[in-house]
Write an enzyme that holds these catalytic residues in place. Structure first.
Site, short mmCIF file in Angstrom:
data_model
loop_
_atom_site.label_atom_id
_atom_site.label_comp_id
_atom_site.label_asym_id
_atom_site.label_seq_id
_atom_site.Cartn_x
_atom_site.Cartn_y
_atom_site.Cartn_z
N SER B 159 43.36 -0.54 -13.72
CA SER B 159 43.89 0.74 -13.51
C SER B 159 45.15 1.03 -14.03
CB SER B 159 43.67 1.11 -12.15
OG SER B 159 43.78 2.56 -11.90
N ASP B 324 32.47 4.00 -13.72
CA ASP B 324 33.85 4.26 -13.60
C ASP B 324 33.95 5.65 -14.29
OD1 ASP B 324 36.67 4.84 -13.47
OD2 ASP B 324 36.90 2.72 -14.03
N HIS B 357 35.12 3.20 -10.24
CA HIS B 357 36.56 2.93 -10.57
C HIS B 357 36.94 1.72 -9.64
CE1 HIS B 357 40.39 2.51 -12.48
NE2 HIS B 357 41.05 2.83 -11.27
#
Lengths: 384, 384
Positions: B159, B324, B357
């Site tokens: 991320s 995601d 995610h």
């Protein structure tokens, strides 16, 4: 969010009053009850050309023509009018503000009545009961009866409007010749409930909400309602639509200036939020989003969605948009499967579009041709 | 959100102090500057086994072991330890709280200094400058230098941590032998900027934020920060994960009771929001989300992402997760294309997962094997 914000002005909407009121799913009776509505076109002598349009969460009865609060065109103005898919030379269109709404139908901002129906000198506010999509549909049925229409040629709507279409077909099958649920689902998903809950939390968190009693001092929870609109608005657009519209473009700057509000998408969202609070009521938003979350048509029929349509003679046209991630095509397909299992007359189309959920409100010629064609075909069969 | 909320307690983090400070992308110098960090495992004599772990938006340096505020296990505890993919018997792991963070590194909640570096007796708050991902990476580089490490065996992160990995490889290519950007992108998309903006608007709307000066009266904007966390949390999960976890299950009710808080997903989100405010600072959240929004590695290199990696000798392992939607596989593929165009040594894998995610933080054996294998292979080549 800096401009002064005032409560919604009262508008003299066209309304039908029902002294006997309505018995709600929660067990309460609201009486009297008002349904605000608009019509477009002319009802024929046989009363066979009426098409009910069901509106989405934040829309209202002003489908076409000028909106009395915003001064802008109606929300489906692109397809309503002479010669257009919702042809006002041929059909008599009806659209009612949903029960719980804030444009004249009985809802949180209208005057509360006691159990004997006497006005109490204050708005319902958060004392307005929890309602369901079925309650909204029952209120519309009273209006349709009042207008002397036994059977609707069509019931049409997108998003929450599509939920009402499905509920109409399930609850009043003989009153619906053709049904067009658009960009919708037979139940609200966990993700959609979650997004609604964020919006409600934003409203609840605004001290100007005052536990729902903001009407006491003439204020409104503008910041909370604005944040709720911002998050919802993201879900109405596709990633592609946001990127095409804004990408990473900066507002009034050719490079990163490290000032606040630099990305165009940010100022766009803030604008969406701040204009919304001038035309919508926060307690209505709480009431209607919860009605959407409760919606589960299969659960209303013993957990079997096809049972909702058993024996139906209604003609169905189900449509979805490929980039809609709020009400994805998979949810429309689930509706189609249930209709097939009920041996219903159903056609389905997924429109290729990169505009996301909002596509049903936008310029989508393929969709407009398909919807207009379906309705015209049904009208032909009925000799309208 | 009803339990009492107090400002974050001060914790005695391990910190490296840099009297000379750091020159930021915005032109300002922060001096002195502190970088709080944790290490796991032992640095070998040749100083060749160091792996830098870069954390995501709301994580911190407590990758493993017990978190000093929450008392819970570190955020990547599942893969850090003897014999695990991030093998503490073999590697020396370093993780630093990002610049702008709230766990000991210089940021909005640490004491402000004047241009001469003198303490001013109040926190930075919103006077903390706008920072970039590159600023975060430069601060980490000072720490790595201080630890006497010339070249990192690996830089790893998911991320926003992945953004830092890409920035490390682009800015300090000779200091990075192997780079593993996970579930990330080379720029923040319009949709992601939009979701961040909703979170910021929620914080700005909370009167307890007090224009960022909440530290003056010992309060915190708990409601706004909680709403920000709620909306962000939805984006971390997939529709499938939410449905599997909660579906439309009601909390403590077998049918619709029309009470508040009936859906499990709602109480879960509220819990996420209310626990978050006990471990994170609102002004840090504003600072770090903005740094993510600014991130555009291609733009830093004349609009050509491959130019960021020209001539690189770093080995890359790029990974994404199929469900995601915050950092979709398409964005990892764009990174891989740019690396290929720079003739870099790169492998890529999309992990099949329905967890969204958050998958990079969860039990994903295929992913753990791939990441551990990549790192071990690089260590083998270096004779570590």
């Amino acid at each position: 969010m800096s401009a002064p914000v005032v409560p919604l002005p009262q508008v003299d909407h066209q309304r039908a009053l029902f002294a006997e009121g309505l018995a709600l799913d929660c067990g309460m009776v609201i009486a009297p009850m008002a349904v605000a509505y608009e019509t477009y076109g002319t009802l024929n002598a046989a009363r066979t050309n009426a098409v009910l349009v069901c509106h989405a969460l934040t829309a209202d009865q002003y489908v076409s023509a000028t909106h009395p609060l915003t001064g802008r065109a109606g929300w489906w103005d692109t397809i309503v009018g002479p010669g257009l898919p919702l042809d006002t030379d041929r059909y008599f269109l009806i659209c009612a503000n949903v029960l719980g709404g804030c444009m004249g139908s009985t809802g949180p901002r209208e005057e509360m009545t006691d159990p004997e129906g006497r006005p109490m000198g204050r708005p319902w506010g958060t004392d307005f009961p929890n309602i369901t999509i079925r309650d909204m549909v029952r209120a519309q049925k009273l209006l349709v009866d009042r207008l002397g229409i036994e059977r609707l040629l069509g019931v049409i709507g997108g998003s929450m409007g599509g939920m009402q279409v499905l509920e109409w077909a399930a609850t009043f099958p003989d009153a619906v010749y053709a049904a067009a649920p658009i960009a919708t689902a037979a139940y609200h998903s966990a993700q959609n409930i979650a997004f609604n809950e964020v919006g409600r939390a934003a409203i609840h968190s605004d001290p100007d909400w005052r536990g729902g009693r903001y009407w006491e001092d003439g204020g409104i929870p503008a910041k909370g309602l604005s944040v709720a609109r911002m998050v919802a608005h993201i879900t109405y657009l596709s990633e592609q639509a946001l990127t095409r519209k804004f990408g990473r473009r900066l507002r009034g700057a050719s490079s990163l200036t490290f000032l606040e509000d630099v990305f165009e998408v940010e100022s766009y969202l803030r604008h969406q939020g701040s204009t919304f609070v001038r035309r919508f009521d926060a307690n209505s938003y709480l009431t209607i989003t919860r009605a959407m979350d409760y919606f589960d048509l299969g659960a209303e029929h013993g957990g079997d969605l096809s049972a909702a349509f058993r024996g139906t003679r209604t003609r169905f046209f189900v449509s979805s948009f490929s980039s809609d991630w709020l009400f994805p095509t998979s949810e429309s397909r689930a509706v189609v499967r249930a209709l097939n299992a009920a041996a219903a007359n159903v056609s389905f189309v997924e429109i290729a579009s990169d505009k996301g959920h909002d596509a049903f409100l936008l310029e989508e010629p393929d969709f407009h041709r398909a919807l207009g064609g379906f309705l015209a075909g049904c009208a032909d069969r009925l000799g309208v």
